[in-house]
Design an enzyme around this catalytic site. Structure first.
Site, PDB file in Angstrom:
ATOM      1  N   ASN A  77       0.770  -1.541   0.364  1.00 19.25           N
ATOM      2  CA  ASN A  77       0.187   0.107   0.308  1.00 19.25           C
ATOM      3  C   ASN A  77       0.870   0.838   0.093  1.00 19.25           C
ATOM      4  OD1 ASN A  77      -2.046  -2.062   2.045  1.00 19.25           O
ATOM      5  ND2 ASN A  77      -2.677  -1.616   0.339  1.00 19.25           N
ATOM      6  N   ILE A  84       0.699   6.421  -0.103  1.00 19.34           N
ATOM      7  CA  ILE A  84      -0.114   5.978   0.844  1.00 19.34           C
ATOM      8  C   ILE A  84      -1.699   4.781   0.097  1.00 19.34           C
ATOM      9  CG2 ILE A  84      -0.484   4.667   2.616  1.00 19.34           C
ATOM     10  CD1 ILE A  84       1.425   7.214   3.846  1.00 19.34           C
ATOM     11  N   CYS A  85      -2.248   4.191  -0.315  1.00 15.44           N
ATOM     12  CA  CYS A  85      -3.406   3.607  -0.581  1.00 15.44           C
ATOM     13  C   CYS A  85      -4.448   3.642   0.502  1.00 15.44           C
ATOM     14  CB  CYS A  85      -3.181   2.688  -1.021  1.00 15.44           C
ATOM     15  SG  CYS A  85      -4.416   2.309  -1.832  1.00 15.44           S
ATOM     16  N   LEU A  86      -4.250   4.732   1.729  1.00 14.28           N
ATOM     17  CA  LEU A  86      -5.664   4.849   2.494  1.00 14.28           C
ATOM     18  C   LEU A  86      -6.445   4.795   2.871  1.00 14.28           C
ATOM     19  CD1 LEU A  86      -5.302   3.186   5.074  1.00 14.28           C
ATOM     20  CD2 LEU A  86      -4.156   4.909   6.260  1.00 14.28           C
ATOM     21  N   HIS A 107      -6.653  -3.485  -2.969  1.00 14.97           N
ATOM     22  CA  HIS A 107      -6.678  -1.525  -2.866  1.00 14.97           C
ATOM     23  C   HIS A 107      -4.989  -1.680  -3.084  1.00 14.97           C
ATOM     24  CE1 HIS A 107     -10.677  -1.184  -3.229  1.00 14.97           C
ATOM     25  NE2 HIS A 107     -10.971  -2.223  -2.100  1.00 14.97           N
TER      26      HIS A 107
END
Length: 138
Positions: A77, A84-86, A107
């Site tokens: 992520n 950052i994929c959050l 994701h």
């Protein structure tokens, strides 16, 4: 309004620091902060010091801060540029959240690392430990 909220959160964190984390302002500008996360015990990141930048928008808390790792991290992520994929830093943000887990492989920003995490966990852990030694230890 944003400055008041940011200063309140920074003071709250100073009084009650989050576990394994520190934060401070950059050049006396609360809209630009630097944070350091300590790799959690029992994870491949144990013993690492991971630096991040946190940039708050003028309309914070109605828009999320921009958070980016400046330390390289082997994680599904976190992309090569530290992004950052959050979801709470994007579409799931709400003003009640403040700045104060396991990877989300559905994701991920790096599909190959997500697949390694899911299908070759030992290999993933070894590579994450190697990156931690290379980039996150003094």
């Amino acid at each position: 309004m944003a400055l008041k909220r940011i200063n309140k959160e920074l003071k709250d964190m100073e009084r009650n620091p989050p576990c394994q984390c520190s934060i401070g302002v950059i050049n006396n500008d609360p809209f630009h902060c630097k944070a350091t996360l300590i790799g959690p015990p029992g994870t491949p990141f144990q013993g690492g010091l991971f630096n991040l930048t946190i940039d708050f928008p003028d309309d914070y808390p109605f828009q999320p801060p921009k958070v980016r790792f400046t330390t390289k991290v082997f994680h599904p992520n976190i992309n090569d540029q530290g992004g950052i994929c959050l979801d709470i830093l994007n579409s799931k943000w709400c003003p009640t959240l403040s700045i104060s887990g396991d990877p989300n492989t559905n994701h991920s920003l790096r599909k190959n690392i997500a697949l390694m995490y899911l299908n070759e966990r030992k290999k993933y852990d070894e590579e994450a430990k190697r990156w931690t030694r290379l980039y996150a230890t003094g």
